[in-house]
Design a protein around this motif. Structure first.
Motif, PDB file in Angstrom:
ATOM      1  N   ASN A 246      -7.847  29.893  36.712  1.00  0.00           N
ATOM      2  CA  ASN A 246      -7.226  28.962  37.433  1.00  0.00           C
ATOM      3  C   ASN A 246      -8.030  28.687  38.782  1.00  0.00           C
ATOM      4  O   ASN A 246      -8.136  27.451  38.991  1.00  0.00           O
ATOM      5  N   ARG A 247      -8.713  29.597  39.196  1.00  0.00           N
ATOM      6  CA  ARG A 247      -9.756  29.657  40.543  1.00  0.00           C
ATOM      7  C   ARG A 247     -10.909  28.434  39.826  1.00  0.00           C
ATOM      8  O   ARG A 247     -11.395  27.799  40.463  1.00  0.00           O
ATOM      9  N   ALA A 248     -11.459  28.979  38.595  1.00  0.00           N
ATOM     10  CA  ALA A 248     -12.670  28.201  37.923  1.00  0.00           C
ATOM     11  C   ALA A 248     -12.354  26.773  37.914  1.00  0.00           C
ATOM     12  O   ALA A 248     -13.124  25.784  38.333  1.00  0.00           O
ATOM     13  N   THR A 263      -6.124  27.403  28.249  1.00  0.00           N
ATOM     14  CA  THR A 263      -4.973  27.044  27.384  1.00  0.00           C
ATOM     15  C   THR A 263      -4.494  28.088  26.446  1.00  0.00           C
ATOM     16  O   THR A 263      -3.333  28.430  26.014  1.00  0.00           O
ATOM     17  N   SER A 264      -5.740  28.798  25.743  1.00  0.00           N
ATOM     18  CA  SER A 264      -5.465  29.756  24.797  1.00  0.00           C
ATOM     19  C   SER A 264      -4.944  31.020  25.130  1.00  0.00           C
ATOM     20  O   SER A 264      -4.008  31.499  24.701  1.00  0.00           O
ATOM     21  N   ARG A 290      -0.083  22.053  30.450  1.00  0.00           N
ATOM     22  CA  ARG A 290      -0.935  21.420  31.581  1.00  0.00           C
ATOM     23  C   ARG A 290      -2.350  21.918  31.452  1.00  0.00           C
ATOM     24  O   ARG A 290      -3.389  20.983  32.015  1.00  0.00           O
ATOM     25  N   ALA A 291      -2.883  23.150  31.312  1.00  0.00           N
ATOM     26  CA  ALA A 291      -4.025  23.375  30.910  1.00  0.00           C
ATOM     27  C   ALA A 291      -4.691  22.611  29.820  1.00  0.00           C
ATOM     28  O   ALA A 291      -5.825  22.140  29.884  1.00  0.00           O
ATOM     29  N   GLN A 310      -1.125  22.700  19.840  1.00  0.00           N
ATOM     30  CA  GLN A 310      -0.256  24.076  19.703  1.00  0.00           C
ATOM     31  C   GLN A 310       0.482  24.226  21.227  1.00  0.00           C
ATOM     32  O   GLN A 310       1.589  24.808  21.071  1.00  0.00           O
ATOM     33  N   ALA A 311      -0.134  24.162  22.143  1.00  0.00           N
ATOM     34  CA  ALA A 311       0.759  24.062  23.443  1.00  0.00           C
ATOM     35  C   ALA A 311       1.943  23.415  23.505  1.00  0.00           C
ATOM     36  O   ALA A 311       2.963  23.636  24.060  1.00  0.00           O
ATOM     37  N   LEU A 312       1.886  21.851  23.139  1.00  0.00           N
ATOM     38  CA  LEU A 312       3.071  21.148  22.943  1.00  0.00           C
ATOM     39  C   LEU A 312       3.927  21.637  22.027  1.00  0.00           C
ATOM     40  O   LEU A 312       5.356  21.525  22.382  1.00  0.00           O
TER      41      LEU A 312
END
Length: 418
Positions: A246-248, A263-264, A290-291, A310-312
């Protein structure tokens, strides 16, 4: 050698059957098998930073990039009389091809002229001709040491050429010496290259120290953060890896690899908590979305879109997932998992004809994946195509004979199959 080269092959498909099935109303047991293997960035070749712009005539700060380090002015050549002033001028003017050509010609005539070899090496380094740069800088360092005219600048450049040419073992001692030479004036870029060399030679604890040292000098160094995230993944510290990524991404919103891995990892953590902490799992699925949105702004290939799909699915946005994955299936390189997930999304959206079509394609692409037949059997069963459902369940049972879910499904539909 842009970062995309390293990251384009990265496809971490961590959505488990358990995660999908927990969202289903089908009358069957949760299965914890995964249909995809996990691959981390640590398995991939060097994450190569894009070299900084060409060398300039002066170095203004000890923290400037190594590629901003200009060779020293030509020194008296005690073993030859080559005149390197013009070649050096070409290098100053960023005419690297011309500088390399002229310097190599001088080196051929005056093979003991270290400055000619050095200018050629620096020019080739800027031309991204890393193997040639390493050879010429090796010769320069050898001649300098023989004449007791050691130049730390040349040795540091040789270390960099080794790293960019993936010769980490050779690079490491040079970079250790470069970073320890004057501890009061640390060079973030040299420490970063040292960290890469340590990482690639499996000196992980040392690499972690180096990347953290870079961050002390430059807290927004996204590449060091990305490597630290990989180290956290290897330690199975998902929370630490996610925080670092998240910082990156805040520091560099165009860092494709960070979005991909982030995301993964959200998907992995969500699946791990789906039964023990459903609220946290749901939040992680939304974070994965979001990622994934950050990822597909940068990549629109089948792998990236599949991961976003996959996230959805994990966040129960089935119709949206189906629309996204449908587009991904048109790519010539669309993998079987894309069709499988499209089938899952269409099934949960109760669009069973499209689900069946996608799953049948997935079965052709991955005929040995039992999860495909589990989903296909379910879609056939819901649409009362019992004979086809039975055949799909039987195929899955043949591939996974120890799975009780297939046995129950076969017994359930068998009375209706004709």
């Amino acid at each position: 050698m842009c970062i995309q080269r390293f990251l384009s092959v990265l496809a971490i498909l961590l959505l488990t059957a358990a995660a999908i099935e927990a969202q289903s109303t089908r009358p069957r047991r949760t299965n914890k098998q995964t249909s995809q293997t996990t691959k981390t960035p640590a398995d991939e070749p060097l994450l190569r930073p894009e070299p900084q712009p060409s060398p300039t005539a002066r170095r203004t700060s000890s923290n400037d990039s190594l590629l901003d380090v200009q060779p020293v002015r030509p020194v008296a050549n005690t073993v030859g009389s080559g005149d390197t002033k013009h070649a050096y001028l070409l290098l100053e003017q960023k005419q690297f091809a011309a500088a390399a050509k002229e310097a190599k010609e001088l080196a051929a005539t005056y093979p003991n002229d270290s400055e000619a070899w050095k200018i050629a090496g620096f020019a080739e380094l800027n031309l991204k001709q890393y193997a040639e740069a390493a050879k010429d800088l090796e010769k320069a360092v050898e001649l300098q040491r023989r004449a007791n005219q050691n130049d730390p600048n040349t040795e540091s450049a040789l270390g960099q050429a080794y790293v960019l040419g993936e010769k980490y073992q050779e690079a490491l001692p040079l970079l250790v010496a470069a970073t320890e030479r004057d501890a009061s004036k640390p060079d973030a870029m040299l420490i970063y290259y040292r960290g890469i060399s340590e990482y690639k030679t499996n000196k992980i604890a040392d690499a972690e120290k180096s990347f953290n040292a870079v961050l002390k000098l430059n807290p927004k160094d996204s590449l060091s953060l990305f490597y630290l995230a990989q180290i956290s993944v290897a330690k199975k510290d998902l929370d630490g890896a996610i925080a670092t990524l998240n910082r990156a991404t805040v520091n560099d919103a165009r860092m494709t690899g960070a979005w991909t891995l982030l995301t993964s990892l959200y998907l992995q953590r969500a699946a791990a908590n789906i039964t023990t902490d459903p609220a946290k799992s749901e939040a992680d699925y939304l974070s994965a979305v979001r990622a994934g949105e950050g990822l597909i702004k940068l990549r629109t290939d089948a792998e990236a879109i599949t991961l976003f799909g996959q996230a959805l699915i994990g966040s129960k946005q089935y119709a949206r997932a189906a629309g996204v994955l449908e587009r991904a299936t048109t790519a010539p390189d669309a993998p079987s998992v894309t069709f499988y997930l499209l089938g899952v999304a269409q099934s949960r959206a109760t669009n069973f004809p499209k689900a069946i079509a996608a799953l049948e394609t997935a079965a052709k692409k991955a005929p040995d994946d039992p999860n495909v037949y589990r989903e296909l059997g379910y879609a056939f069963e819901v649409t009362k195509q019992y004979a086809k459902a039975l055949a799909a369940y039987q195929k899955g049972a043949a591939l996974a004979p120890a799975d009780p879910d297939f046995k129950e499904s076969i017994e359930r539909v068998k009375p209706f199959a004709k």
